[in-house]
Design a protein around this motif. Structure first.
Motif, PDB file in Angstrom:
ATOM      1  N   ASP A  20       0.849  -1.204   0.000  1.00 40.74           N
ATOM      2  CA  ASP A  20       0.000   0.000   0.000  1.00 40.74           C
ATOM      3  C   ASP A  20       0.881   1.249   0.000  1.00 40.74           C
ATOM      4  O   ASP A  20       0.971   1.970   0.979  1.00 40.74           O
ATOM      5  N   THR A  21       1.551   1.483  -1.128  1.00 38.03           N
ATOM      6  CA  THR A  21       2.383   2.677  -1.291  1.00 38.03           C
ATOM      7  C   THR A  21       1.910   3.405  -2.547  1.00 38.03           C
ATOM      8  O   THR A  21       1.222   2.817  -3.394  1.00 38.03           O
ATOM      9  N   ASP A  22       2.286   4.659  -2.674  1.00 41.82           N
ATOM     10  CA  ASP A  22       1.879   5.422  -3.856  1.00 41.82           C
ATOM     11  C   ASP A  22       2.329   4.741  -5.144  1.00 41.82           C
ATOM     12  O   ASP A  22       1.572   4.636  -6.098  1.00 41.82           O
ATOM     13  N   GLU A  23       3.568   4.259  -5.169  1.00 44.85           N
ATOM     14  CA  GLU A  23       4.103   3.616  -6.370  1.00 44.85           C
ATOM     15  C   GLU A  23       3.379   2.306  -6.678  1.00 44.85           C
ATOM     16  O   GLU A  23       3.023   2.030  -7.827  1.00 44.85           O
ATOM     17  N   ASP A  24       3.136   1.485  -5.657  1.00 43.64           N
ATOM     18  CA  ASP A  24       2.520   0.176  -5.878  1.00 43.64           C
ATOM     19  C   ASP A  24       1.025   0.244  -6.160  1.00 43.64           C
ATOM     20  O   ASP A  24       0.467  -0.706  -6.712  1.00 43.64           O
ATOM     21  N   ARG A  25       0.353   1.342  -5.801  1.00 49.18           N
ATOM     22  CA  ARG A  25      -1.081   1.454  -6.097  1.00 49.18           C
ATOM     23  C   ARG A  25      -1.351   1.379  -7.592  1.00 49.18           C
ATOM     24  O   ARG A  25      -2.379   0.894  -8.032  1.00 49.18           O
ATOM     25  N   TYR A  26      -0.404   1.843  -8.393  1.00 55.51           N
ATOM     26  CA  TYR A  26      -0.570   1.794  -9.859  1.00 55.51           C
ATOM     27  C   TYR A  26      -0.392   0.378 -10.402  1.00 55.51           C
ATOM     28  O   TYR A  26      -0.802   0.086 -11.506  1.00 55.51           O
ATOM     29  N   LYS A  27       0.239  -0.509  -9.626  1.00 54.38           N
ATOM     30  CA  LYS A  27       0.471  -1.887 -10.051  1.00 54.38           C
ATOM     31  C   LYS A  27      -0.653  -2.826  -9.606  1.00 54.38           C
ATOM     32  O   LYS A  27      -0.652  -3.987  -9.975  1.00 54.38           O
ATOM     33  N   ALA A  28      -1.581  -2.342  -8.802  1.00 51.65           N
ATOM     34  CA  ALA A  28      -2.643  -3.189  -8.242  1.00 51.65           C
ATOM     35  C   ALA A  28      -3.461  -3.828  -9.354  1.00 51.65           C
ATOM     36  O   ALA A  28      -3.764  -3.204 -10.369  1.00 51.65           O
ATOM     37  N   GLN A  29      -3.814  -5.107  -9.157  1.00 49.13           N
ATOM     38  CA  GLN A  29      -4.618  -5.871 -10.110  1.00 49.13           C
ATOM     39  C   GLN A  29      -5.935  -6.271  -9.447  1.00 49.13           C
ATOM     40  O   GLN A  29      -5.949  -6.622  -8.269  1.00 49.13           O
ATOM     41  N   TYR A  30      -7.010  -6.233 -10.201  1.00 47.42           N
ATOM     42  CA  TYR A  30      -8.341  -6.578  -9.711  1.00 47.42           C
ATOM     43  C   TYR A  30      -8.933  -7.667 -10.619  1.00 47.42           C
ATOM     44  O   TYR A  30      -8.967  -7.507 -11.831  1.00 47.42           O
ATOM     45  N   HIS A  31      -9.360  -8.781 -10.002  1.00 47.35           N
ATOM     46  CA  HIS A  31      -9.861  -9.921 -10.772  1.00 47.35           C
ATOM     47  C   HIS A  31     -11.088 -10.529 -10.102  1.00 47.35           C
ATOM     48  O   HIS A  31     -11.274 -10.395  -8.902  1.00 47.35           O
ATOM     49  N   THR A  32     -11.880 -11.231 -10.893  1.00 51.40           N
ATOM     50  CA  THR A  32     -12.952 -12.087 -10.394  1.00 51.40           C
ATOM     51  C   THR A  32     -12.695 -13.461 -10.981  1.00 51.40           C
ATOM     52  O   THR A  32     -12.545 -13.594 -12.196  1.00 51.40           O
ATOM     53  N   PHE A  33     -12.612 -14.479 -10.135  1.00 45.42           N
ATOM     54  CA  PHE A  33     -12.297 -15.834 -10.569  1.00 45.42           C
ATOM     55  C   PHE A  33     -13.591 -16.631 -10.589  1.00 45.42           C
ATOM     56  O   PHE A  33     -14.284 -16.723  -9.577  1.00 45.42           O
ATOM     57  N   ILE A  34     -13.920 -17.222 -11.751  1.00 46.83           N
ATOM     58  CA  ILE A  34     -15.225 -17.841 -11.968  1.00 46.83           C
ATOM     59  C   ILE A  34     -15.058 -19.253 -12.520  1.00 46.83           C
ATOM     60  O   ILE A  34     -14.259 -19.475 -13.436  1.00 46.83           O
ATOM     61  N   GLN A  35     -15.832 -20.205 -11.978  1.00 47.66           N
ATOM     62  CA  GLN A  35     -15.906 -21.547 -12.577  1.00 47.66           C
ATOM     63  C   GLN A  35     -17.003 -21.491 -13.623  1.00 47.66           C
ATOM     64  O   GLN A  35     -18.121 -21.054 -13.332  1.00 47.66           O
TER      65      GLN A  35
END
Length: 170
Positions: A20-35
């Motif tokens: 949770d740093t300013d630099e790493d916030r731009y690298k954050a990934q958001y996913h939904t995993f679905i069967q």
């Protein structure tokens, strides 16, 4: 990615994690995993009207560790849980595009652009093989960072180009 597993093998699906740093916030990934069923796996399209699709994990907290454990059991104590059957394949995708706004996207996304899909084939257990005693432990293999597998006899075989950055098998 294609994996073979036996009944009682385990796969941990681990959400991408960043500091949770300013630099790493731009690298954050958001996913939904679905069967999903095979047709959704091939088309990278989730039809919400289809009752066979199961939303397993939403990776919407990139600064916290978050995972979902799949245990391939031939029975389940949960009414809507998946019973895994030897000889059948099970399919998992993410149609999110990696951004917070695209996490609920239902078609395309990283499934289409980065081949973020997983096929797990449940194999029939083979007859017991005499055990060989060894003093060395097998080395882990890494293919990408999201799926960890624990199996008695883990077998990985690539049918399609490997995904970039979501799955990891051990």
């Amino acid at each position: 990615m294609y994996l073979e597993a036996e009944i009682n093998d385990v796969i941990d699906i681990i959400c991408p994690h960043t500091n949770d740093t300013d630099e790493d916030r731009y690298k954050a990934q958001y996913h939904t995993f679905i069967q999903v069923p095979y047709v959704s796996y091939e088309s990278c399209n989730v039809t919400k009207a289809n009752k066979t699709e199961k939303f397993l994990l939403k990776c919407n907290r990139p600064f916290d560790e978050n995972k979902y454990t799949l245990l391939f059991q031939s029975w389940t104590p949960y009414p809507r849980g998946t019973r895994f059957v030897a000889g059948q394949s099970y399919y998992y995708i993410t149609t999110a595009n990696g951004s917070p706004d695209g996490i609920d996207q239902t078609e395309g996304g990283l499934c289409e652009t980065h081949n973020m899909r997983l096929e797990v084939h449940i194999i029939d257990p083979s007859p017991p093989v005499p055990r060989v005693t060894t003093t060395q432990r097998p080395k882990d293999t890494t293919t990408s960072p999201l799926v960890h597998t624990t199996t008695r006899k883990s077998v990985e075989r690539t049918k399609r180009p490997p995904p970039t950055g979501m799955f990891k098998s051990l």
